[in-house]
Design a protein around this motif. Structure first.
Motif, short mmCIF file in Angstrom:
data_model
loop_
_atom_site.label_atom_id
_atom_site.label_comp_id
_atom_site.label_asym_id
_atom_site.label_seq_id
_atom_site.Cartn_x
_atom_site.Cartn_y
_atom_site.Cartn_z
N HIS A 13 -23.98 -19.01 44.93
CA HIS A 13 -24.68 -18.90 43.72
C HIS A 13 -25.90 -19.90 43.46
O HIS A 13 -26.52 -20.06 42.38
CB HIS A 13 -23.60 -18.72 42.75
N THR A 61 -24.44 -19.46 38.17
CA THR A 61 -23.29 -18.58 37.38
C THR A 61 -22.94 -19.70 36.37
O THR A 61 -22.22 -19.24 35.58
CB THR A 61 -21.88 -18.30 38.40
N ASP A 64 -28.34 -21.76 33.67
CA ASP A 64 -29.57 -20.90 33.83
C ASP A 64 -31.06 -21.88 33.36
O ASP A 64 -30.68 -22.90 33.00
CB ASP A 64 -29.46 -19.71 33.02
N ASP A 97 -29.93 -14.58 35.48
CA ASP A 97 -29.17 -13.59 34.86
C ASP A 97 -28.48 -12.25 35.79
O ASP A 97 -27.44 -12.11 35.62
CB ASP A 97 -30.08 -12.78 33.68
N ASN A 98 -29.25 -12.08 36.62
CA ASN A 98 -28.80 -11.06 37.62
C ASN A 98 -27.66 -11.65 38.45
O ASN A 98 -26.69 -11.00 38.65
CB ASN A 98 -29.87 -10.50 38.52
N LYS A 100 -25.59 -14.21 37.50
CA LYS A 100 -24.51 -14.23 36.59
C LYS A 100 -23.63 -12.96 36.37
O LYS A 100 -22.62 -12.79 36.42
CB LYS A 100 -24.83 -14.97 35.07
N ASP A 101 -24.49 -11.94 36.18
CA ASP A 101 -24.05 -10.64 35.69
C ASP A 101 -23.34 -9.84 37.20
O ASP A 101 -22.08 -9.76 37.05
CB ASP A 101 -25.08 -9.63 35.43
N SER A 102 -23.86 -10.48 38.28
CA SER A 102 -23.19 -9.62 39.56
C SER A 102 -22.06 -10.45 40.05
O SER A 102 -21.06 -10.04 40.58
CB SER A 102 -24.41 -9.89 40.83
N SER A 103 -21.90 -11.64 39.61
CA SER A 103 -20.74 -12.43 40.04
C SER A 103 -19.65 -12.09 39.15
O SER A 103 -18.25 -12.20 39.72
CB SER A 103 -21.06 -13.92 39.60
N GLN A 104 -19.79 -11.42 37.92
CA GLN A 104 -18.54 -11.10 37.01
C GLN A 104 -18.16 -9.54 37.37
O GLN A 104 -17.19 -9.08 36.78
CB GLN A 104 -18.86 -11.27 35.60
N ARG A 105 -18.72 -8.97 38.36
CA ARG A 105 -18.34 -7.57 38.75
C ARG A 105 -17.75 -7.39 39.98
O ARG A 105 -18.28 -8.12 40.98
CB ARG A 105 -19.59 -6.72 38.54
#
Length: 111
Positions: A13, A61, A64, A97-98, A100-105
């Protein structure tokens, strides 16, 4: 390139961002860079005096670009204001943002 990163930085990341700064008092700039360098998730902070360019490497992650810019502004360190710099910052915001969002899914692929 070194494979060792600071604690709190995942190589997967890690992002590198370059921001051009407007001329300012070097004491204010150094204080801002020291505060940024102490954050968990920062891997590297460097400043090129000739180009007035700040280079930041961090785990997207944990941090930012907006948080880092807020620290610069709190120390009265102005960013260079141009159309290109504004477009670059917007792109950095989008990618951070992308990540961070992708790491949580969970991964979407079934392979």
């Amino acid at each position: 390139m070194s494979t060792h990163h600071r604690p709190g930085v995942c190589a997967k990341h890690r992002v590198v961002r370059r921001l051009n700064l407007a001329p300012c008092d070097h004491h204010l700039r150094d204080a801002a860079l020291s505060e940024i360098d102490a954050l968990i998730g920062i891997d590297d902070v460097s400043f090129d005096d000739v180009k007035q360019r700040l280079t930041l490497a961090y785990d997207a992650t944990r941090l930012d670009i907006d948080r880092l810019i807020d620290i610069l502004e709190a120390h009265q360190v102005p960013l260079h204001n141009s159309t290109w710099e504004n477009a670059k910052r917007s792109y950095y915001e989008f990618v951070d943002d992308n990540i961070k969002d992708s790491s949580q899914r969970p991964p979407w692929s079934c392979h």
